[in-house]
Design an enzyme around this catalytic site. Sequence first.
Site, PDB file in Angstrom:
ATOM      1  N   ALA A 211       1.221  -1.129   0.011  1.00  0.00           N
ATOM      2  CA  ALA A 211      -0.071   0.089  -0.059  1.00  0.00           C
ATOM      3  C   ALA A 211       0.977   1.286   0.006  1.00  0.00           C
ATOM      4  O   ALA A 211       2.205   1.086   0.328  1.00  0.00           O
ATOM      5  CB  ALA A 211      -0.910  -0.031   1.275  1.00  0.00           C
ATOM      6  N   ASN A 212       0.238   2.517  -0.291  1.00  0.00           N
ATOM      7  CA  ASN A 212       0.918   3.632  -0.219  1.00  0.00           C
ATOM      8  C   ASN A 212       0.190   4.400   1.076  1.00  0.00           C
ATOM      9  O   ASN A 212      -0.740   3.871   1.562  1.00  0.00           O
ATOM     10  CB  ASN A 212       0.615   4.732  -1.318  1.00  0.00           C
ATOM     11  CG  ASN A 212       1.464   4.313  -2.597  1.00  0.00           C
ATOM     12  OD1 ASN A 212       2.240   3.617  -2.448  1.00  0.00           O
ATOM     13  ND2 ASN A 212       1.035   4.909  -3.619  1.00  0.00           N
ATOM     14  N   ARG A 213       1.125   5.268   1.662  1.00  0.00           N
ATOM     15  CA  ARG A 213       0.534   5.927   2.907  1.00  0.00           C
ATOM     16  C   ARG A 213      -0.569   6.943   2.331  1.00  0.00           C
ATOM     17  O   ARG A 213      -0.211   7.832   1.676  1.00  0.00           O
ATOM     18  CB  ARG A 213       1.596   6.539   3.745  1.00  0.00           C
ATOM     19  CG  ARG A 213       2.678   5.706   4.147  1.00  0.00           C
ATOM     20  CD  ARG A 213       3.776   6.426   4.782  1.00  0.00           C
ATOM     21  NE  ARG A 213       4.998   5.629   5.122  1.00  0.00           N
ATOM     22  CZ  ARG A 213       5.211   4.963   6.347  1.00  0.00           C
ATOM     23  NH1 ARG A 213       3.945   4.919   7.428  1.00  0.00           N
ATOM     24  NH2 ARG A 213       6.041   4.249   6.730  1.00  0.00           N
TER      25      ARG A 213
END
Length: 404
Positions: A211-213
Amino acid sequence: MELAGKHILLIISGGIAAYKSLDLIRRLRERGASVRPILSQAAQEFITPLAVGALSASHVYTDLFSREDEQDVGHIRLARECDLVLVAPATADLMAKMAHGLANDLPSAVLLATDKPVLVAPAMNPKMWEAAPTRRNTETLRQDGIHFIGPMQGEMAESGEAGTGRMAEPLEIFAAAIQLLAPQGQPLAGKRIVVTSGPTHEPIDPVRYIANRSSGKQGHAIASALAKLGAEVTLVSGPVTIPDPKGVSTVHVETAEEMKAAVLSQLPCDAAVMVAAVADWRVAGAADQKIKKQPGEAPAPLQLTENPDILKTVGHHAERPRFVVGFAAETQNVEANGRRKLEAKGADIIVANDVSPATGIMGGDRNRVKLISADGIAEWPDMTKEEVAERLACLIAEKLASSG
């Protein structure tokens, strides 16, 4: 035309930014508004009544003690016979007069006498804007119900000076005026807009994911701001912990493929605002069961494949929205990377920001963005994410209005 039949009283005070008011007059009149201008004495050192009168096609008012204009208490008439009082530029001096109820010249007398909405576009040196008296005056005016647009960040007229103090651009002021003057403040009524927000989760196995933040705070705020302006908004949200915004139809997804399908299902629409931090990669074959750690053995390498580029897909789609906004979260070379993204993705505007850990933007409540378009770069000052959302929503309203 959005402002047809609207009467705007434009007060131009004395600053180098007064030249921008000429373009502002043109844009207001193009959208159907009538503009009645007032020039302060200092403003006439920068632009002439002749130029302002030619562009506004109106008598230009300059003197509180004019025998001709004041024979029927002209300043009261000016203050009441309008739908909006617009002050652009607003100097520190005029703002101080407004905050303290002074009325010793025509602009300040009109502002004290009006019962109409007032929109102020400050313009001054950054040190003047940051000075304690100006901050106190600004807070007083906000509490009094005065509306503000800007100031913006950038280079000043003075050599070597930069910071927050530039007057907002005419298009931004125009968009804010539309928001105040549109029926019930809804210039986006009848428009359909899709917004993406949050991260995507790309499964490695049933437990782990890539995931990305992203907290989703900025995307959700933008969806809410657009809905408040009357748009029919569909928010396509990745996994977040914040509530769905009110007045918005929210579609919950997990992966980039799901987000792409949900976005494309909303086409055709009037605008797309792609805020989500979509993971660039996914595992080529996610495991059906949890991958167990084997003592003394290295994990098996993950085979990654590229995720769909949702912004690029929308920007080059056969049913492309009339206005497409992309976001670029960068940790270096923000402007250069934003320009490349603008060209590659087919967007009209890229909203770029520095999300390095030191900025606190990822997951935080504030943001500092640069708007990159074919017209150049506009840098907005540090604001709450809600303020960024409101300003961007107004800009989108103006862009959709101007594109017919």
